[in-house]
Motif scaffolding. Sequence first.
Motif, PDB file in Angstrom:
ATOM      1  N   ASN A  40      26.893  -9.859 -12.047  1.00 43.90           N
ATOM      2  CA  ASN A  40      26.147 -11.063 -12.408  1.00 43.90           C
ATOM      3  C   ASN A  40      27.145 -12.190 -12.697  1.00 43.90           C
ATOM      4  OD1 ASN A  40      24.073 -12.752 -12.993  1.00 43.90           O
ATOM      5  ND2 ASN A  40      23.696 -11.940 -15.040  1.00 43.90           N
ATOM      6  N   SER A  41      27.885 -12.581 -11.648  1.00 42.33           N
ATOM      7  CA  SER A  41      28.950 -13.590 -11.807  1.00 42.33           C
ATOM      8  C   SER A  41      28.530 -14.902 -11.158  1.00 42.33           C
ATOM      9  CB  SER A  41      30.247 -13.095 -11.158  1.00 42.33           C
ATOM     10  OG  SER A  41      30.735 -11.966 -11.815  1.00 42.33           O
ATOM     11  N   ASN A  42      28.148 -15.852 -11.993  1.00 46.29           N
ATOM     12  CA  ASN A  42      27.791 -17.180 -11.471  1.00 46.29           C
ATOM     13  C   ASN A  42      29.006 -18.094 -11.550  1.00 46.29           C
ATOM     14  OD1 ASN A  42      25.101 -17.716 -10.459  1.00 46.29           O
ATOM     15  ND2 ASN A  42      24.417 -16.821 -12.398  1.00 46.29           N
ATOM     16  N   THR A  43      30.003 -17.827 -10.718  1.00 44.21           N
ATOM     17  CA  THR A  43      31.213 -18.656 -10.741  1.00 44.21           C
ATOM     18  C   THR A  43      31.444 -19.224  -9.344  1.00 44.21           C
ATOM     19  OG1 THR A  43      32.935 -17.135  -9.985  1.00 44.21           O
ATOM     20  CG2 THR A  43      32.153 -16.831 -12.242  1.00 44.21           C
ATOM     21  N   PRO A  44      32.302 -20.249  -9.231  1.00 43.38           N
ATOM     22  CA  PRO A  44      32.602 -20.815  -7.901  1.00 43.38           C
ATOM     23  C   PRO A  44      33.464 -19.891  -7.046  1.00 43.38           C
ATOM     24  CG  PRO A  44      33.261 -22.323  -9.682  1.00 43.38           C
ATOM     25  CD  PRO A  44      32.964 -20.997 -10.303  1.00 43.38           C
ATOM     26  N   ARG A  45      33.801 -18.683  -7.574  1.00 48.72           N
ATOM     27  CA  ARG A  45      34.699 -17.764  -6.864  1.00 48.72           C
ATOM     28  C   ARG A  45      34.020 -16.446  -6.479  1.00 48.72           C
ATOM     29  NH1 ARG A  45      37.147 -21.418  -6.147  1.00 48.72           N
ATOM     30  NH2 ARG A  45      39.113 -22.229  -6.900  1.00 48.72           N
ATOM     31  N   HIS A  46      32.741 -16.271  -6.825  1.00 50.51           N
ATOM     32  CA  HIS A  46      32.096 -14.972  -6.601  1.00 50.51           C
ATOM     33  C   HIS A  46      30.838 -15.082  -5.745  1.00 50.51           C
ATOM     34  CE1 HIS A  46      34.588 -13.898 -10.107  1.00 50.51           C
ATOM     35  NE2 HIS A  46      34.535 -12.675  -9.611  1.00 50.51           N
ATOM     36  N   LEU A  47      30.694 -14.119  -4.843  1.00 48.78           N
ATOM     37  CA  LEU A  47      29.461 -13.946  -4.064  1.00 48.78           C
ATOM     38  C   LEU A  47      29.010 -12.501  -4.216  1.00 48.78           C
ATOM     39  CD1 LEU A  47      30.576 -15.683  -0.743  1.00 48.78           C
ATOM     40  CD2 LEU A  47      28.748 -16.510  -2.236  1.00 48.78           C
ATOM     41  N   ALA A  48      27.718 -12.268  -4.045  1.00 52.53           N
ATOM     42  CA  ALA A  48      27.203 -10.898  -4.076  1.00 52.53           C
ATOM     43  C   ALA A  48      27.370 -10.228  -2.713  1.00 52.53           C
ATOM     44  CB  ALA A  48      25.727 -10.901  -4.481  1.00 52.53           C
ATOM     45  N   GLU A  49      27.433 -11.038  -1.663  1.00 51.88           N
ATOM     46  CA  GLU A  49      27.664 -10.527  -0.309  1.00 51.88           C
ATOM     47  C   GLU A  49      28.788 -11.356   0.293  1.00 51.88           C
ATOM     48  OE1 GLU A  49      24.245  -9.948   2.512  1.00 51.88           O
ATOM     49  OE2 GLU A  49      25.313 -11.478   3.653  1.00 51.88           O
ATOM     50  N   PHE A  50      29.875 -10.681   0.652  1.00 52.55           N
ATOM     51  CA  PHE A  50      31.014 -11.411   1.213  1.00 52.55           C
ATOM     52  C   PHE A  50      31.704 -10.514   2.233  1.00 52.55           C
ATOM     53  CE2 PHE A  50      32.154  -9.144  -2.576  1.00 52.55           C
ATOM     54  CZ  PHE A  50      33.408  -8.592  -2.322  1.00 52.55           C
TER      55      PHE A  50
END
Length: 464
Positions: free
Chosen positions: A232-242
């Motif tokens: 549950n990372s709402n940052t400009p560096r994280h996606l749930a699918e990458f």
Amino acid sequence: MKRTKVVDALKRTDFGKDINVKGWVRTHRSSKAVDFIALNDGSTIKNIQIVVDPTKFDADKLRSITTGACIGVAGTLVESQGAGQSVEIQGSEIEIYGLCPSDYPMQKKGQSFEYMRQYAHVRLRTNTFGAVMRIRHNMAMAIHTYFHEHGFFYFHTPLITASDAEGAGDMFQVTTLDLNNPKRTEDGKIDYSEDFFGKHTSLTVSGQLEGELGATALGQIYTFGPTFRAENSNTPRHLAEFWMIEPEVAFLEMNDLMDLEEDFIRYCVKWALDNCKDDLEFLNKMIDKGLIERLQGVLKEGFVRLPYTEGVKILEEAQKNGKKFEFPVSWGVDLASEHERYLVEEHFKRPVIMTDYPKDIKAFYMKINADDKTVQGTDVLFPQIGEIIGGSIREENYDKLLAEIKRRNIPMKDMWWYLDTRKYGSCPHGGFGLGFERLILFVTGMQNIRDVIPFPRTPKNAEF
């Protein structure tokens, strides 16, 4: 008449020839004497200018061609009189494929990226996103070309897995069970024997473990595919699918691994500079004024190779001398992005490969050094990004690996096959993982990882 792509039309010099182009209208400027339509078909950042004599066209038809409309234009290729382009088209016929009403969300200039994320289905038609997506394609081509030229085999690892490569536990479950009424065992737990695969399965967080199997058979492989993290990372560096690139190489030692990481990433940056000139110049002008200089800087000098213990000393010294970090530094902590960026951007002013991390902050499979405190792990740290690559030499000794698994209480019932590689003809090996979107962030100068993938998947967001 056969269509000519805008990218090809702009290179032509056979003035006076008939030409046919098709695309979407970026702008339409009208006057009594002449209309100018800027047309773009996605093949290049540059538009082609269509010059129209309004007396030769139906006034209502011309008026209906607004920003976002899709048209085909037949006309004559002529040398351009105006600044900014060398060729233009004197339009003689216009075919309208799709009009675009005034509520088209990408009409105005200067919209925020946050606003544009609400319209990911049409933001792709803007100059910025066109540039980013063309660079994304080029980086994929660079990656495949690099590994192919260096004798690696492209190896496909499963997206559905029963193992957790990182031991992190943040995985998306895959099931066909009726979630409203799942069958349960006698002790009340969910009975996965009834599930599609007969066991608890998830979307993969990494292809590394299966990639290791490939390396112990084919010598050197790389994976390049989607991976999934339910953080549950709402940052400009994280996606749930990458997307992840994970090479794995048999008979690799620590210095070879660092050489591979550095050579690979420099190759990708050079590819961007050589093959994405127009798009990079646009992004350098509009998004990040230091972009091209920073990319060229990566190619100028070798990367610093820095043991974690020395890195921590430098950071502690900086703290003593008044440098304020949000997270304090001491030996044994996992470095935050701010620490990594300080080392790269302020202290060394070039990329850093950090090595020999404390074993307790790294994954179970990393080879432990003779000091029994640190592991043969490597992180490549980049300006603006922080960690862009994480790699290690893997522990190939069966007993040592098993001891580490037990020490960390990792459930291994579904991992017997991984341990088998240490039982049957084990070999030294290592590799790394590169988050594709982090590479794209660096190469484009974009600030948010949600803006370098066409349709981002983040907590509470699976639109489009």
